[in-house]
Design a protein around this motif. Structure first.
Motif, PDB file in Angstrom:
ATOM      1  N   GLY A 135       0.803  -1.206   0.000  1.00 34.68           N
ATOM      2  CA  GLY A 135       0.000   0.000   0.000  1.00 34.68           C
ATOM      3  C   GLY A 135       0.839   1.260   0.000  1.00 34.68           C
ATOM      4  N   PHE A 136       1.934   1.234   0.745  1.00 38.35           N
ATOM      5  CA  PHE A 136       2.709   2.464   0.882  1.00 38.35           C
ATOM      6  C   PHE A 136       3.585   2.720  -0.327  1.00 38.35           C
ATOM      7  CE2 PHE A 136       5.497   5.549   2.920  1.00 38.35           C
ATOM      8  CZ  PHE A 136       4.545   6.301   3.610  1.00 38.35           C
ATOM      9  N   VAL A 137       4.196   1.679  -0.874  1.00 33.45           N
ATOM     10  CA  VAL A 137       5.049   1.862  -2.054  1.00 33.45           C
ATOM     11  C   VAL A 137       4.193   2.098  -3.293  1.00 33.45           C
ATOM     12  CG1 VAL A 137       6.788   0.794  -3.518  1.00 33.45           C
ATOM     13  CG2 VAL A 137       6.887   0.493  -1.044  1.00 33.45           C
ATOM     14  N   SER A 189      -3.383  -9.031   4.667  1.00 33.59           N
ATOM     15  CA  SER A 189      -2.588  -8.127   3.830  1.00 33.59           C
ATOM     16  C   SER A 189      -3.505  -7.253   2.966  1.00 33.59           C
ATOM     17  CB  SER A 189      -1.623  -8.926   2.954  1.00 33.59           C
ATOM     18  OG  SER A 189      -2.324  -9.554   1.922  1.00 33.59           O
ATOM     19  N   ARG A 190      -4.593  -7.819   2.489  1.00 35.26           N
ATOM     20  CA  ARG A 190      -5.536  -7.037   1.691  1.00 35.26           C
ATOM     21  C   ARG A 190      -6.148  -5.914   2.512  1.00 35.26           C
ATOM     22  NH1 ARG A 190      -9.784 -10.275  -2.058  1.00 35.26           N
ATOM     23  NH2 ARG A 190      -8.461 -10.357  -3.900  1.00 35.26           N
ATOM     24  N   GLU A 195      -6.466  -0.140   3.907  1.00 39.45           N
ATOM     25  CA  GLU A 195      -6.424   0.876   4.967  1.00 39.45           C
ATOM     26  C   GLU A 195      -5.286   1.872   4.693  1.00 39.45           C
ATOM     27  OE1 GLU A 195      -8.738   1.785   8.249  1.00 39.45           O
ATOM     28  OE2 GLU A 195      -8.951   0.083   6.894  1.00 39.45           O
ATOM     29  N   VAL A 196      -4.120   1.336   4.300  1.00 38.58           N
ATOM     30  CA  VAL A 196      -2.957   2.195   4.042  1.00 38.58           C
ATOM     31  C   VAL A 196      -3.242   3.134   2.870  1.00 38.58           C
ATOM     32  CG1 VAL A 196      -0.556   2.200   3.269  1.00 38.58           C
ATOM     33  CG2 VAL A 196      -1.291   0.600   5.012  1.00 38.58           C
ATOM     34  N   LEU A 197      -3.889   2.596   1.840  1.00 36.90           N
ATOM     35  CA  LEU A 197      -4.176   3.433   0.665  1.00 36.90           C
ATOM     36  C   LEU A 197      -4.997   4.651   1.051  1.00 36.90           C
ATOM     37  CD1 LEU A 197      -4.965   1.005  -2.280  1.00 36.90           C
ATOM     38  CD2 LEU A 197      -2.936   2.388  -1.868  1.00 36.90           C
ATOM     39  N   SER A 198      -5.966   4.467   1.963  1.00 36.70           N
ATOM     40  CA  SER A 198      -6.785   5.621   2.333  1.00 36.70           C
ATOM     41  C   SER A 198      -6.040   6.533   3.308  1.00 36.70           C
ATOM     42  CB  SER A 198      -8.129   5.163   2.903  1.00 36.70           C
ATOM     43  OG  SER A 198      -8.061   5.029   4.286  1.00 36.70           O
ATOM     44  N   LEU A 199      -5.241   5.917   4.195  1.00 35.43           N
ATOM     45  CA  LEU A 199      -4.487   6.732   5.168  1.00 35.43           C
ATOM     46  C   LEU A 199      -3.438   7.599   4.478  1.00 35.43           C
ATOM     47  CD1 LEU A 199      -3.934   4.097   7.989  1.00 35.43           C
ATOM     48  CD2 LEU A 199      -5.150   6.258   8.228  1.00 35.43           C
ATOM     49  N   ARG A 200      -2.852   7.032   3.418  1.00 31.23           N
ATOM     50  CA  ARG A 200      -1.760   7.702   2.710  1.00 31.23           C
ATOM     51  C   ARG A 200      -2.180   9.072   2.187  1.00 31.23           C
ATOM     52  NH1 ARG A 200       0.930   4.720  -2.325  1.00 31.23           N
ATOM     53  NH2 ARG A 200      -0.970   5.570  -3.221  1.00 31.23           N
ATOM     54  N   ASN A 226      -2.989   3.383  13.037  1.00 31.52           N
ATOM     55  CA  ASN A 226      -4.344   3.414  12.501  1.00 31.52           C
ATOM     56  C   ASN A 226      -4.784   2.116  11.838  1.00 31.52           C
ATOM     57  OD1 ASN A 226      -5.522   6.039  13.083  1.00 31.52           O
ATOM     58  ND2 ASN A 226      -3.769   6.827  11.954  1.00 31.52           N
ATOM     59  N   VAL A 227      -3.817   1.292  11.424  1.00 22.40           N
ATOM     60  CA  VAL A 227      -4.240   0.001  10.856  1.00 22.40           C
ATOM     61  C   VAL A 227      -4.381  -1.043  11.951  1.00 22.40           C
ATOM     62  CG1 VAL A 227      -3.204   0.391   8.598  1.00 22.40           C
ATOM     63  CG2 VAL A 227      -1.918  -0.833  10.325  1.00 22.40           C
ATOM     64  N   LEU A 228      -3.915  -0.703  13.155  1.00 20.39           N
ATOM     65  CA  LEU A 228      -3.915  -1.683  14.233  1.00 20.39           C
ATOM     66  C   LEU A 228      -5.317  -2.202  14.553  1.00 20.39           C
ATOM     67  CD1 LEU A 228      -1.286  -2.526  15.418  1.00 20.39           C
ATOM     68  CD2 LEU A 228      -1.812  -1.233  17.495  1.00 20.39           C
TER      69      LEU A 228
END
Lengths: 313, 321
Positions: A135-137, A189-190, A195-200, A226-228
Motif C-alpha cells: 500500500g505504501f510503495v 494483507s488485503r 487501509e494504508v491506501l486511504s491513510l496515505r 491506525n491500521v492496528l
C-alpha cells in the motif's frame, strides 16, 4: 514440545504486555478517552463479554491441563476399557485403544490453542508487513503483490493446506505452526493495504511530509497505529479459522499424529467407531466449536467496540 | 459486456498461471518428486521413462517450461496410485463435486437470503438474534465434524438416510431409471445439508447487512410515509436492491464451499474431487494432489467470472463501466 510451550508462553506474554503497554500509555487524552469508550461499548454486548470470559477460562484450562486431567492422555487403560462409554470415572469415555478422552481433550485443547495463537501471530506480522509495503510503495509493486494475493485466495485454504501437508507429511508441531501461519495472512494483507491506501492520502500524512518526515517515520507514527484496529479484529476472527484448519489437518492425518492428542486427531480416532462409541468424536468437536465460537464472538464484539461506524452491519 | 468478459477471463487466466507456478514451486521445494513414492512394483526403467516424459530429468527452467506446456495442453501429469493420467481421473470425479456444490450453493442462497431478510425485518428481536446465534454456531463448526454428527444422527440414531456413496450398492443395479434418480437424490441429502448449514450463515450475514443498508435510504422512508405496507416495502423496495451485493458473495463463498466439499465428500464417501484428493495424500500421489489444487483454483476463478457477469447483467451501471 517443550520449545513450543515456551514459545507460546512467550508469544502470549509479548502480545499481552504490548496491548497493556499501549493501553496504559495512550498517546494523548483523546486516545485514552476513545479507548475507554471502546471498552464501555464492548461491555454493552453480553455475548462478547461471555465470549471473553470463555476465552479466559479456556486458556486457564489449557494451562492447568496437567493438573485437571484425570488420566495420562497417552497411557492405555486395560483391555476392558476400550471404547468405554462416559461414566463418573471416565467423564468423556475412552477411545478405541482405551485412552481417556477427557484427558486427551484437555491436552488437545492446550495444543490447539498454542498452535493457533502462534500461527496467528505469525500471519498477522506477515500480512501487516506485506500490506504496508504494497500500500505504501504503490505502483507496479503494489499491483504485482496484490495479484499474487489474488492467486493465493483463489485456492481454497484447506486445499492449499492439504497439498502442502501432503508434500511434507508427517508434520511436526513447528512446521504445522509455520504452515498455518504462512497460509493465513492473505486476507490481513488485503485489509492492511486498503487501509494504508486511504491513510496515505490523509492530510496528516501530507502535513508530516511537509514537515520533512521520512517514510519510515510516517509509517510508524501515522499509518501503523491506525491500521492496528482492523488488524486486531481480523486476527481475533482469524484464530477461529486457524483452530479449525489445524483440526482439519490433524483429522486428515497430516497434522499432529498419534499418540500426541490434538482435537482433530481425537476426532479422527473416534470417527470409524462413531456408531458405537460416539463420545470419542463428539466431545473434542464440542471443544472445537466452543473455542471457535468464543473467538468469533469476541472478534465481532471488538469490531463493534473499536469502530462504531461498523455497528450493526 | 463482451469486453468485460474478456478482461475478467484474462485476469482469471493470470491467476491460474500464478497458481500453477505456485504448485510447481511447492513440488520442487518438497522432498522427492511425483514418482519417488509408490508401493507398487514398478520397474526402475519404467520410472525413469516417466521421469523423462515429464521432464523431471532436465534442468529446472526446462522443467518449468515443460510443466507450463503440458498444463496448457491439459496434460496434468500421471497418477502413480491410480496408474492413469490425472486428467482422466478428474474428468470422472470433478462433475460429481460440481453437482454437490451446485445444489449446496442454490439451497444456501435460498436459506441465507430468507434468513437475512427475516433477521433484518425483526432487527433486535428474537428472530434476529436467535437466527444469528444458530448461524454463528454452525459457522464456528469444523466441516468434517458437522458431517460426522449428521452421520451419527441420521445413520444410527434416526436411520432414514443413506450416509455413504452416491447410490445404493446392493439394490442399485436392479433399479429402474426413476428409482435410480430418487436413490441418487437421497444420497445427496446429507452432504448437501452439511454444506448448506456451513455456508448459509455467511450469506445470511451479508443479506442482513445489505437489507439494513437499504432500509436507511430515503426512498424507503418515503414509501413508509406514503403508507406503503411493511411487507410491500421489504419485498419491493428493500429486497430488490439488497439482492445485488449478494451476487458478489456467491463468488466469495466459493473457495470455502469447495474446501468444505473436500471434507464433506471424505466423510460421506461421495466420490468427488475431495474424496480422491484425500486418498491421494495417503498414497503420496503428488501429481493428483497438485492437479486438484489447480483445478479447484480454476473452479473458483470461473465462479468469480460468472458472478461478475451476473452482476453486470443485473446492474446496468456496472455494464457501462
Amino acid at each position: 514440545m517443550l520449545a513450543l510451550r515456551w514459545l507460546s508462553a512467550l508469544a502470549l506474554i509479548v502480545v499481552l504486555s504490548l496491548l497493556f503497554w499501549r493501553y496504559a500509555h495512550p498517546a494523548s487524552i483523546a486516545t485514552a478517552s476513545r479507548r475507554r469508550a471502546a471498552a464501555a461499548r464492548y461491555a454493552t454486548h453480553p455475548s462478547a463479554v461471555i465470549a471473553l470470559l470463555a476465552l479466559l477460562a479456556l486458556y486457564v484450562i489449557a494451562a492447568l491441563a496437567p493438573w485437571l486431567a484425570t488420566h495420562d492422555p497417552i497411557a492405555l487403560l486395560p483391555q476392558s476399557f476400550v471404547n468405554h462409554p462416559p461414566s463418573r470415572e471416565l467423564l468423556f469415555g475412552t477411545d478405541y485403544v482405551g485412552r481417556d478422552v477427557f484427558s486427551r481433550v484437555l491436552f488437545g485443547t492446550r495444543l490447539s490453542l498454542s498452535i493457533a495463537l502462534l500461527a496467528t501471530v505469525l500471519s498477522v506480522l506477515l500480512g501487516t508487513a506485506y500490506g504496508l509495503i504494497a500500500g505504501f510503495v504503490g505502483g507496479a509493486l503494489d499491483t504485482a503483490m496484490m495479484r499474487l494475493v489474488d492467486a493465493f485466495l483463489a485456492i481454497p485454504r484447506i486445499v492449499l493446506l492439504i497439498a502442502i501437508g501432503a508434500l511434507w507429511a508427517p508434520l511436526g508441531v513447528t512446521s504445522l505452526v509455520l504452515i498455518l501461519g504462512l497460509t493465513a495472512w492473505f486476507g490481513t494483507s488485503r485489509l492492511v493495504r486498503a487501509e494504508v491506501l486511504s491513510l496515505r492520502e490523509r492530510d496528516m500524512v501530507a502535513a508530516a511530509r511537509a514537515l520533512g518526515a521520512r517514510d519510515l517515520a510516517i509509517v510508524r507514527r501515522h499509518v501503523l497505529p491506525n491500521v492496528l484496529t482492523p488488524v486486531i479484529v481480523s486476527a481475533t476472527l482469524g484464530v477461529a479459522g486457524v483452530i479449525i484448519n489445524e483440526a482439519t489437518l490433524s483429522f486428515l492425518g497430516i497434522g499432529i499424529s498419534d499418540p500426541a492428542p490434538s482435537l482433530g486427531n481425537i476426532i479422527r480416532d473416534g470417527s470409524p467407531f462413531i456408531a458405537t462409541a460416539w463420545w470419542a468424536a463428539l466431545f473434542p468437536g464440542l471443544a472445537l466449536v466452543i473455542t471457535a465460537m468464543a473467538y468469533n464472538l469476541a472478534g465481532d464484539g471488538l469490531r463493534d467496540a473499536m469502530d462504531p461506524r461498523q455497528v450493526d452491519r | 459486456m463482451r469486453r468485460l468478459l474478456a478482461r475478467r477471463l484474462l485476469q482469471g487466466l493470470a491467476v491460474v498461471w500464478l497458481v500453477g507456478t505456485l504448485t510447481f514451486t511447492l513440488l520442487h521445494l518438497a522432498p522427492g518428486d511425483a514418482f519417488s513414492y509408490h508401493d507398487r512394483h514398478i520397474p526402475a526403467d519404467v520410472i525413469e521413462r516417466w521421469r523423462h516424459i515429464y521432464c523431471l530429468d532436465r534442468p529446472l527452467v526446462a522443467q518449468y517450461g515443460c510443466y507450463l506446456r503440458s498444463m496448457a495442453s491439459g496434460n496434468l501429469g500421471y497418477s502413480i496410485s491410480q496408474q492413469r493420467p490425472v486428467l482422466d481421473i478428474l474428468i470422472d470425479y470433478v462433475p460429481r463435486t460440481i453437482e454437490l456444490m451446485f445444489f449446496s450453493l442454490l439451497l444456501s442462497f435460498v436459506a441465507g437470503i430468507g434468513l437475512g431478510v427475516l433477521e433484518a425485518r425483526h432487527r433486535g428481536g428474537f428472530p434476529d438474534w436467535g437466527s444469528r446465534a444458530i448461524a454463528l454456531f454452525f459457522y464456528s463448526m469444523p466441516d468434517f465434524w458437522l458431517a460426522l454428527m449428521l452421520v451419527l444422527l441420521f445413520a444410527y440414531w434416526v436411520p432414514i438416510l443413506p450416509i455413504s456413496g452416491m447410490e445404493d450398492v446392493i439394490n442399485g443395479p436392479s433399479f429402474s431409471g426413476w428409482q435410480r434418480l430418487v436413490d441418487h437424490a437421497r444420497h445427496l441429502v446429507l452432504p448437501v445439508i452439511s454444506l448448506v448449514l456451513l455456508t448459509c450463515a455467511a450469506i445470511a450475514r451479508f443479506q442482513r447487512a445489505a437489507m439494513l443498508d437499504v432500509m436507511r435510504m430515503e426512498f424507503v422512508v418515503t414509501a413508509r410515509a406514503k403508507g406503503v405496507s411493511e411487507n410491500v416495502i421489504s419485498r419491493h423496495h428493500v429486497l430488490r436492491n439488497a439482492l445485488l451485493p449478494i451476487i458478489t458473495v456467491a463468488g466469495l463463498t466459493l473457495p470455502s464451499l469447495l474446501g468444505g466439499a473436500v471434507l464433506v465428500e471424505l466423510v460421506f464417501s461421495w466420490p468427488g474431487m475431495g474424496y480422491i484428493t484425500a486418498a491421494a495424500i495417503g498414497n503420496r500421489d503428488y501429481a493428483l494432489v497438485m492437479a486438484s489444487v489447480l483445478v479447484s483454483s480454476v473452479l473458483v476463478v470461473l465462479g468469480n467470472v460468472a458472478a461478475d457477469l451476473l452482476y453486470a447483467l443485473a446492474d446496468p451501471r456496472v455494464r457501462a463501466a
